[in-house]
Design an enzyme around this catalytic site. Structure first.
Site, PDB file in Angstrom:
ATOM      1  N   ASN A 145       0.869  -1.172   0.000  1.00  0.00           N
ATOM      2  CA  ASN A 145       0.000   0.000   0.000  1.00  0.00           C
ATOM      3  C   ASN A 145       0.909   1.226   0.000  1.00  0.00           C
ATOM      4  OD1 ASN A 145      -1.834   2.017   0.462  1.00  0.00           O
ATOM      5  ND2 ASN A 145      -2.723   1.101   2.300  1.00  0.00           N
ATOM      6  N   ARG A 203      -2.606  -2.129  -3.467  1.00  0.00           N
ATOM      7  CA  ARG A 203      -3.816  -1.336  -3.285  1.00  0.00           C
ATOM      8  C   ARG A 203      -3.744  -0.167  -4.274  1.00  0.00           C
ATOM      9  NH1 ARG A 203      -5.208   3.167   1.127  1.00  0.00           N
ATOM     10  NH2 ARG A 203      -7.366   3.437   0.517  1.00  0.00           N
ATOM     11  N   HIS A 224     -12.929   3.203  -0.123  1.00  0.00           N
ATOM     12  CA  HIS A 224     -12.937   2.240   1.000  1.00  0.00           C
ATOM     13  C   HIS A 224     -13.636   0.941   0.605  1.00  0.00           C
ATOM     14  CE1 HIS A 224     -12.899   5.844   4.029  1.00  0.00           C
ATOM     15  NE2 HIS A 224     -11.665   5.385   3.852  1.00  0.00           N
ATOM     16  N   ARG A 250     -11.567  16.262   6.808  1.00  0.00           N
ATOM     17  CA  ARG A 250     -12.398  16.598   5.634  1.00  0.00           C
ATOM     18  C   ARG A 250     -13.809  16.975   6.064  1.00  0.00           C
ATOM     19  NH1 ARG A 250     -10.919  11.252   2.978  1.00  0.00           N
ATOM     20  NH2 ARG A 250      -8.793  11.578   2.257  1.00  0.00           N
ATOM     21  N   GLU A 272      -8.355  -4.941   5.415  1.00  0.00           N
ATOM     22  CA  GLU A 272      -8.244  -4.731   3.977  1.00  0.00           C
ATOM     23  C   GLU A 272      -7.103  -5.544   3.375  1.00  0.00           C
ATOM     24  OE1 GLU A 272      -9.123  -0.287   3.121  1.00  0.00           O
ATOM     25  OE2 GLU A 272      -8.757  -0.447   5.252  1.00  0.00           O
TER      26      GLU A 272
END
Ligand code: ADP
Length: 415
Positions: free
Chosen positions: A7, A100, A190, A251, A396
């Protein structure tokens, strides 16, 4: 099969080595044999942490100038005689690499073997994820440079799980030509996490995929919810970019787009600067003014800090709003699933989110809620609650490894 799961961020390289295979998925006997993280890639004082299962972690600060050097550093560690990774002595013991990749655009609806065409298509998607895809590509290219064609590489996309959204969910109500010309639409992110926890839920309650009607809540630094009907994502809160939807660490999530012009006219800065504020200085951080970390905010709120209390309330209300929206969209659900850092650990946020949803059939068990911390997988609703509430830790990397094996072996994806 040993899969190297990678990743790559713009200045970080995160990896795991997972021993997994088709028959191992069935009985969940696959496991992680090593993991690590290199931060501040590109600097003379990169921070290195490498850890073989059951061994003391190797920690160091060294110059690491790019992603290629970072991967070579991991390779060197793996091949060091002092490093004892179960079943691995050198790179020859790694059978595949799973990457990823954040944005797969409309092109990639599932994980794929990487070749030259796939590489250039991922590059084309960079326009849609300028902060993420270039870094993912650096990782892929570095692996090509180091290993050539010797090791198969697979790309697993964050957007892919949401490719089943119907067009009324992914289209924005703006002139259609912007979709046709520029592919402006909602993609969602996601996906690997939403897919993983929905899959775990199916295994836990032992139902077929077609009966999985759930809302998954990935609440970490980035936050998103997904409406999963008959095992497929039919809506999600993130959009063209990860800025839309839930309130996050820094965010804003949903806002009235007119705010951007309004702030611009007030002289706050250029459009780019305002977007930087919405991405990096808003959310929990912007409202509380003290931190983007839920732990800090819970503590401050308990001590009476008004802005921290407000940040928590806005955060929880936004999640609640989407639970209501997705329940309406799906005509009810079997379960709501909390996951990621906040979802797996914050007793308070789960309580604030679930409070007042009793008339929608959702009754939280306060005692069980308190027990579900630190990576525990637990049902936290009362016995008899029409809608179950679960905390299911995400993984993940495991899904990345399993997808990599499926793609390499040409096996069908059952989830
Ligand atoms: P990422 O999205 O970067 O993978 P994580 O899933 O690790 O992030 O979630 C990180 C967030 O989880 C932290 O910012 C913190 O707010 C929250 N978190 C972690 N542990 C706890 C805890 N014990 N209580 C409340 N919040 C927590």
């Amino acid at each position: 099969m040993n899969v190297f799961v990678l990743n790559c961020g713009s200045s970080s390289v995160k990896f795991q080595i997972i021993n997994t295979d088709l028959d191992m998925f069935e009985n969940d006997s696959d496991h992680r044999v090593a993991k690590g993280l290199i931060e501040r890639v590109g600097k003379d004082d990169a921070i290195i942490r490498l850890e073989a299962e059951g061994q003391e972690a190797v920690k160091a600060v060294e110059p690491i100038h790019d992603h290629r050097e970072a991967i070579l550093r991991i390779k060197k560690w793996m091949e060091d005689p002092n490093t004892k990774i179960q079943g691995i002595h050198s790179w020859d013991d790694i059978q595949a690499i799973g990457h990823r990749v954040v944005h797969g655009g409309e092109k990639f609806t599932k994980s794929v073997k990487i070749d030259k065409d796939v590489l250039s298509e991922i590059e084309e998607c960079s326009d849609l994820a300028p902060l993420h895809n270039p870094a993912n590509l650096k990782g892929i290219q570095a692996c090509y440079e180091i290993f050539g064609d010797k090791i198969l590489q697979v790309a697993v996309f964050d957007t892919a799980f949401h490719s089943t959204m119907p067009e009324e969910a992914y289209m924005y109500a703006i002139p259609l030509e912007y979709y046709e010309k520029y592919k402006v639409r909602r993609y969602g992110f996601h996906g690997t996490s939403h897919r993983y926890v929905a899959y775990r839920y199916r295994k836990l309650v032992k139902i077929p995929r077609e009966e999985v009607n759930v809302i998954t809540l990935h609440l970490g630094n980035g936050c998103s919810a997904a409406a999963i009907q008959k095992g497929k994502s039919i809506n999600t809160t993130m959009g063209l970019t990860p800025l839309e939807g839930l309130v996050m660490g820094t965010r804003s999530g949903d806002i009235d787009p007119a705010i951007i012009e309004y702030l611009f006219n007030k002289g706050i800065g250029s459009v780019a600067e305002i977007f930087n504020i919405l991405n990096k200085k808003s959310g929990l951080m912007g409202v509380s003014g003290i931190s983007n970390d839920m732990r800090d905010l819970e503590k401050a709120a308990a001590e009476g800090h008004h802005r921290a209390q407000l940040a928590l309330k806005i955060f929880a209300l936004r999640v609640k709003k989407y639970i209501g929206a997705y329940m309406a969209e799906m005509n009810g659900v079997n379960a709501i699933i909390f996951t990621a850092g906040i979802g797996e650990n914050s007793v308070l946020i789960r309580k604030m989110v679930c409070e007042g949803l009793e008339n929608l059939g959702l009754e939280l068990d306060d005692e069980l809620n308190k027990q579900a911390v630190g990576g525990k997988c637990l049902k936290i609703s009362k016995e008899g609650s029409r809608v179950a509430v679960w905390v299911i830790p995400t993984n993940e990397e495991l899904l990345l490894a399993r997808d990599t094996v499926r793609v390499v072996k040409d096996a069908p994806r059952r989830w």
